[in-house]
Design a protein around this motif. Structure first.
Motif, mmCIF file in Angstrom:
data_model
loop_
_atom_site.group_PDB
_atom_site.id
_atom_site.type_symbol
_atom_site.label_atom_id
_atom_site.label_comp_id
_atom_site.label_asym_id
_atom_site.label_seq_id
_atom_site.Cartn_x
_atom_site.Cartn_y
_atom_site.Cartn_z
ATOM 1 N N VAL A 86 0.833 -1.200 0.000
ATOM 2 C CA VAL A 86 0.000 0.000 0.000
ATOM 3 C C VAL A 86 0.870 1.254 0.000
ATOM 4 N N LEU A 87 1.884 1.264 0.861
ATOM 5 C CA LEU A 87 2.763 2.433 0.959
ATOM 6 C C LEU A 87 3.533 2.660 -0.344
ATOM 7 N N LEU A 88 3.981 1.564 -0.963
ATOM 8 C CA LEU A 88 4.699 1.704 -2.230
ATOM 9 C C LEU A 88 3.772 2.229 -3.315
ATOM 10 N N THR A 89 2.533 1.740 -3.339
ATOM 11 C CA THR A 89 1.554 2.215 -4.318
ATOM 12 C C THR A 89 1.307 3.709 -4.157
ATOM 13 N N LEU A 90 1.137 4.150 -2.913
ATOM 14 C CA LEU A 90 0.904 5.567 -2.659
ATOM 15 C C LEU A 90 2.142 6.403 -3.004
ATOM 16 N N LYS A 91 3.318 5.864 -2.706
ATOM 17 C CA LYS A 91 4.563 6.576 -3.020
ATOM 18 C C LYS A 91 4.727 6.753 -4.531
ATOM 19 N N VAL A 92 4.532 5.667 -5.272
ATOM 20 C CA VAL A 92 4.668 5.727 -6.723
ATOM 21 C C VAL A 92 3.626 6.659 -7.323
ATOM 22 N N THR A 93 2.397 6.580 -6.798
ATOM 23 C CA THR A 93 1.326 7.445 -7.287
ATOM 24 C C THR A 93 1.648 8.916 -7.028
ATOM 25 N N GLY A 94 2.167 9.214 -5.846
ATOM 26 C CA GLY A 94 2.511 10.595 -5.510
ATOM 27 C C GLY A 94 3.599 11.159 -6.416
ATOM 28 N N THR A 114 4.398 10.082 -9.378
ATOM 29 C CA THR A 114 3.828 10.168 -10.725
ATOM 30 C C THR A 114 2.981 11.420 -10.885
ATOM 31 N N LEU A 115 2.191 11.736 -9.874
ATOM 32 C CA LEU A 115 1.335 12.929 -9.945
ATOM 33 C C LEU A 115 2.167 14.202 -10.047
ATOM 34 N N VAL A 116 3.224 14.289 -9.261
ATOM 35 C CA VAL A 116 4.075 15.484 -9.303
ATOM 36 C C VAL A 116 4.658 15.656 -10.703
ATOM 37 N N PHE A 117 5.229 14.587 -11.236
ATOM 38 C CA PHE A 117 5.854 14.670 -12.555
ATOM 39 C C PHE A 117 4.828 14.990 -13.633
ATOM 40 N N ASN A 118 3.725 14.252 -13.656
ATOM 41 C CA ASN A 118 2.743 14.435 -14.725
ATOM 42 C C ASN A 118 1.986 15.749 -14.616
ATOM 43 N N THR A 119 1.857 16.288 -13.423
ATOM 44 C CA THR A 119 1.228 17.596 -13.271
ATOM 45 C C THR A 119 2.117 18.683 -13.868
ATOM 46 N N VAL A 120 3.399 18.642 -13.523
ATOM 47 C CA VAL A 120 4.340 19.626 -14.076
ATOM 48 C C VAL A 120 4.441 19.462 -15.589
ATOM 49 N N ILE A 176 4.725 6.511 -14.752
ATOM 50 C CA ILE A 176 4.689 7.820 -15.403
ATOM 51 C C ILE A 176 4.358 7.671 -16.882
ATOM 52 N N PHE A 177 4.948 6.678 -17.526
ATOM 53 C CA PHE A 177 4.721 6.465 -18.953
ATOM 54 C C PHE A 177 3.249 6.192 -19.253
ATOM 55 N N VAL A 178 2.647 5.267 -18.522
ATOM 56 C CA VAL A 178 1.271 4.878 -18.844
ATOM 57 C C VAL A 178 0.255 5.950 -18.462
ATOM 58 N N THR A 179 0.632 6.873 -17.579
ATOM 59 C CA THR A 179 -0.301 7.924 -17.156
ATOM 60 C C THR A 179 0.044 9.290 -17.747
ATOM 61 N N LEU A 211 -7.404 19.496 -11.823
ATOM 62 C CA LEU A 211 -7.762 18.575 -10.741
ATOM 63 C C LEU A 211 -8.387 17.299 -11.282
ATOM 64 N N TYR A 212 -9.202 17.442 -12.303
ATOM 65 C CA TYR A 212 -9.835 16.277 -12.918
ATOM 66 C C TYR A 212 -8.767 15.373 -13.534
ATOM 67 N N GLY A 213 -7.789 15.956 -14.208
ATOM 68 C CA GLY A 213 -6.696 15.175 -14.769
ATOM 69 C C GLY A 213 -5.867 14.491 -13.700
ATOM 70 N N VAL A 214 -5.644 15.171 -12.578
ATOM 71 C CA VAL A 214 -4.897 14.588 -11.470
ATOM 72 C C VAL A 214 -5.641 13.386 -10.894
ATOM 73 N N VAL A 215 -6.957 13.500 -10.781
ATOM 74 C CA VAL A 215 -7.764 12.388 -10.263
ATOM 75 C C VAL A 215 -7.672 11.182 -11.192
ATOM 76 N N LEU A 216 -7.822 11.413 -12.480
ATOM 77 C CA LEU A 216 -7.725 10.319 -13.451
ATOM 78 C C LEU A 216 -6.332 9.691 -13.429
#
Length: 274
Positions: free
Chosen positions: A58-66, A68-74, A146-149, A196-201
């Motif tokens: 769970v922690l690894l999933t949340l870490k990877v997701t976090g 990924t969100l930072v990179f893909n948002t920027v 990051i690639f798939v998202t 925000l919608y893109g971040v959620v997806l």
């Protein structure tokens, strides 16, 4: 032409088809997952989801997701701004490349990274000398996710920026406003709900990614197993209660994201209507 409010039997046929499809393909499987997860009682469910390796997954999933969100948002903001605000050669190529992850199988994406950064690649000696490990390590999982998202954030913002145009921004620039102030006070208010919608997806896709991550992770228990990989590991080990318990937890996280998505949609529509 306006849609008819009462179209007779056609309406009910379409509603019936939709209902049958949703019940068969979505609702029944979800009910089965939840029922199996709690089949042996709440104590067994809690034991499964609080297991050391489950917590690490769970922690690894949340870490990877976090990450990924930072990179893909920027990247999403930069790519959307570049595509909608500048004219240059290769613009269509960049736009096409952003959409590439949507057309490439995640398994192929994972294999590409293995071939590029694995032991057989030309980069392997340099990575080893620098002490950088990508394959069968967390960095590889992050890169694959990051690639798939990659397209989700930018593809939500681009249509909004295109529809907004540049008139307000150009007027502000003529009045002496700086680039950051223009973005903060003019551009961002228009794109915040799309962002925000893109971040959620992106979050939903990142948490549930399996194919590319499976190729790169090495399935190291407690180290490189995200939740989807840990679920597969439990299921293959015939720990069905544990597998469905962690699956139920992942479903719960997905439901929270869907609720957040609906809230953002409603607030965005309300603000636009207002």
């Amino acid at each position: 032409m306006t849609a008819k409010k009462n179209s007779g039997p056609v309406k009910w046929i379409l509603i019936g088809i939709s209902a049958v499809f949703l019940i068969t393909m979505l609702i029944l499987p979800l009910i089965y997952v939840m029922a199996t997860a709690f089949k042996d009682g709440a104590a067994s469910f809690w034991k499964a989801v609080s297991d050391e390796y489950a917590v690490k997954a769970v922690l690894l999933t949340l870490k990877v997701t976090g990450i990924t969100l930072v990179f893909n948002t920027v990247f999403g903001l930069a790519a959307a701004w570049c595509i909608t605000r500048f004219q240059f050669k290769g613009k269509k190529v960049i736009s096409t490349l952003i959409d590439l992850p949507l057309t490439v199988s995640p398994i192929i994406a994972g294999l590409i990274y293995v071939l590029t950064y694995g032991r057989q690649s030309i980069l392997a000696p340099y990575l080893k000398a620098a002490g950088i490990k990508i394959i069968f390590a967390v960095p590889g999982i992050v890169m694959a996710t990051i690639f798939v998202t990659l397209p989700f954030v930018s593809r939500e913002i681009i249509p909004v920026l295109t529809a907004q145009g540049t008139d307000e921004e150009e007027a502000a620039a003529l009045m002496g406003a700086g680039g950051w102030r223009i973005f903060r006070e003019i551009t961002f208010p228009h794109i915040k709900w799309a962002l925000l919608y893109g971040v959620v997806l992106c979050s939903a896709r990142a948490m549930g990614e399996f194919g590319a991550v499976s190729v790169l992770s090495g399935h190291l228990r407690g180290k490189t197993n995200t939740m989807p990989l840990y679920i597969e590991l439990l299921y293959q080990g015939y720990d069905f209660t544990g597998a469905f318990a962690v699956s139920a937890l992942l479903v719960l996280m997905a439901v929270i994201i869907l609720v957040l998505r609906s809230v953002l949609e409603q607030r965005g529509k309300g603000e636009n209507d207002g």
